[in-house]
Scaffold this active site. Structure first.
Site, PDB file in Angstrom:
ATOM      1  N   HIS A   1      -4.492 -14.846   6.747  1.00 27.95           N
ATOM      2  CA  HIS A   1      -3.350 -13.957   6.960  1.00 27.95           C
ATOM      3  C   HIS A   1      -2.205 -14.422   6.073  1.00 27.95           C
ATOM      4  O   HIS A   1      -1.874 -15.602   6.036  1.00 27.95           O
ATOM      5  CB  HIS A   1      -2.953 -13.998   8.434  1.00 27.95           C
TER       6      HIS A   1
ATOM      7  N   ASN B   1       4.242 -10.303   3.848  1.00 30.10           N
ATOM      8  CA  ASN B   1       3.401 -10.305   5.037  1.00 30.10           C
ATOM      9  C   ASN B   1       3.207  -8.852   5.463  1.00 30.10           C
ATOM     10  O   ASN B   1       4.151  -8.200   5.910  1.00 30.10           O
ATOM     11  CB  ASN B   1       4.097 -11.120   6.139  1.00 30.10           C
TER      12      ASN B   1
ATOM     13  N   CYS C   1      -0.689  -9.519  14.011  1.00 24.20           N
ATOM     14  CA  CYS C   1      -1.179  -9.841  12.663  1.00 24.20           C
ATOM     15  C   CYS C   1      -2.631 -10.307  12.640  1.00 24.20           C
ATOM     16  O   CYS C   1      -3.270 -10.284  11.586  1.00 24.20           O
ATOM     17  CB  CYS C   1      -0.281 -10.887  12.016  1.00 24.20           C
TER      18      CYS C   1
END
Length: 372
Positions: free
Chosen positions: A273, A303, A116
């Site tokens: 993020h 996400n 990520c």
């Protein structure tokens, strides 16, 4: 071009698949309620790639939108860097497929996998390569000075993931969090003083077991046994990841600002993020960015892995939330375990407000309304 050329973001783009999956649907499979998911994560819905869509397809759509915004053609791109941990294939690189899809015949292309946090690692790599090219060009004479090159000093940096293909729908720790999507930025020359100011990348390999897909690589090749075991699904130690973020993200931001000699109160925007809204709210006070707006889009998109920072950046940019000269921090954390952050001064872009129109901003932007 001089060696002092500044490099920064000159355009943004994003793409989200058409199918929307709400909390009721993912909750039914994971054995939890829609209300529980929103309470624990702040997420209300996410997007899912169609059966015919792979990571490269999403990445190419986001890249095309960024190129259109920049007013560039694909043959002006020197580098295409794709951050992903869900590539189309083990090889070739997904970035190579993207260059074919968008017609970037003259670009060098490669993938970055820092899970990520990959977009921040890819952004740093592309920024450094463009700066090196600028330094080389400053000392070299163009082969034919009467024919300007269209192979300009530009790079496409893309974050793209299709996590729906590697999720165990019955695992409430992971299945409720992730959506599919892609975001892209075009890097290129910007006015002196604007653009990327400083970056910071760290990896704590001793904690790599917190996030993993155990099988499918050289250590545990795919077999009937690994399939039966479910070892190809994404796994995560949620409590361990939360602890890692709380222990490492504030320090990474403080170190970034110290390297730049910039006080936290001078930062206007924070684009993190989009892992978990509740976790981000918990860590926010420790970051020292009291005058900044934290941009969150995860309520509508979940996400999206390496795509989450550039998707959120694109939505904020297109809404006109950035003003020329705004100090902006981008930061992501992910498997490895890694943290990547960048401080930039927003350049004059298509949707940026002129500096004279700067206005006060609320500290937190919970949801970017009007997302596609």
């Amino acid at each position: 071009m001089s060696t002092s050329t500044s490099i920064g973001i000159i355009a943004t783009g994003s793409y989200l698949p058409a199918r929307v999956v709400d909390n009721e649907e993912v909750g039914a499979a994971a054995g939890v309620s829609a209300e529980w998911i929103e309470h624990k994560t702040g997420i209300r819905r996410r997007h899912r790639a169609a059966p015919h869509e792979a990571t490269s397809d999403l990445a190419a759509r986001a890249a095309q939108r960024a190129l259109e915004q920049a007013g560039l053609t694909s043959d002006q791109i020197s580098y295409v860097v794709v951050a992903t941990s869900t590539p189309d294939h083990p090889q070739p690189a997904t970035a190579a497929i993207v260059t074919d899809l968008i017609g970037a015949r003259r670009a060098a292309a490669f993938d970055v996998n820092s899970v990520c946090s990959g977009f921040m690692f890819a952004l740093t790599a592309a920024d450094r390569m463009l700066r090196a090219d600028a330094a080389d060009a400053a000392g070299a004479m163009r082969p034919d000075p009467d024919r300007p090159s269209t192979h300009g000093p530009y790079a496409l940096v893309i974050g793209a993931d299709v996590y729906s293909r590697i999720l165990d729908e019955g695992d409430r720790k992971t299945a409720i969090l992730f959506g599919d999507g892609a975001g892209a930025v075009v890097l290129g020359p910007v006015p002196a003083g604007a653009g990327s100011l400083v970056t910071s990348l760290t990896t704590r390999g001793d904690q790599h077991r917190l996030i993993s897909v155990p099988a499918g690589g050289s250590r545990r090749p795919a077999s009937a046994d690994t399939l039966a075991e479910g070892a190809h699904w994404f796994t995560m130690d949620g409590r361990g990841v939360r602890g890692f973020v709380q222990d490492n993200l504030p320090g990474a931001i403080h170190e970034l600002l110290a390297k730049a000699g910039v006080p936290g109160r001078a930062v206007r925007h924070f684009v993190p993020h989009q892992a978990n809204g509740v976790m981000l709210a918990e860590v926010w006070p420790a970051l020292g960015l009291d005058a900044a707006r934290m941009h969150l889009a995860l309520a509508l998109h979940g996400n999206t892995g390496a795509a989450s920072v550039p998707i959120t950046l694109d939505l904020a940019h297109r809404r006109g939330l950035f003003t020329e000269g705004d100090l902006t921090v981008l930061s992501a954390f992910g498997g490895g375990m890694s943290v990547g952050s960048a401080l930039l001064r927003w350049a004059p872009t298509r949707h940026a407000r002129p500096a004279r129109q700067r206005t006060a901003a609320p500290a937190v932007e919970p949801v970017l309304v009007g997302a596609r």
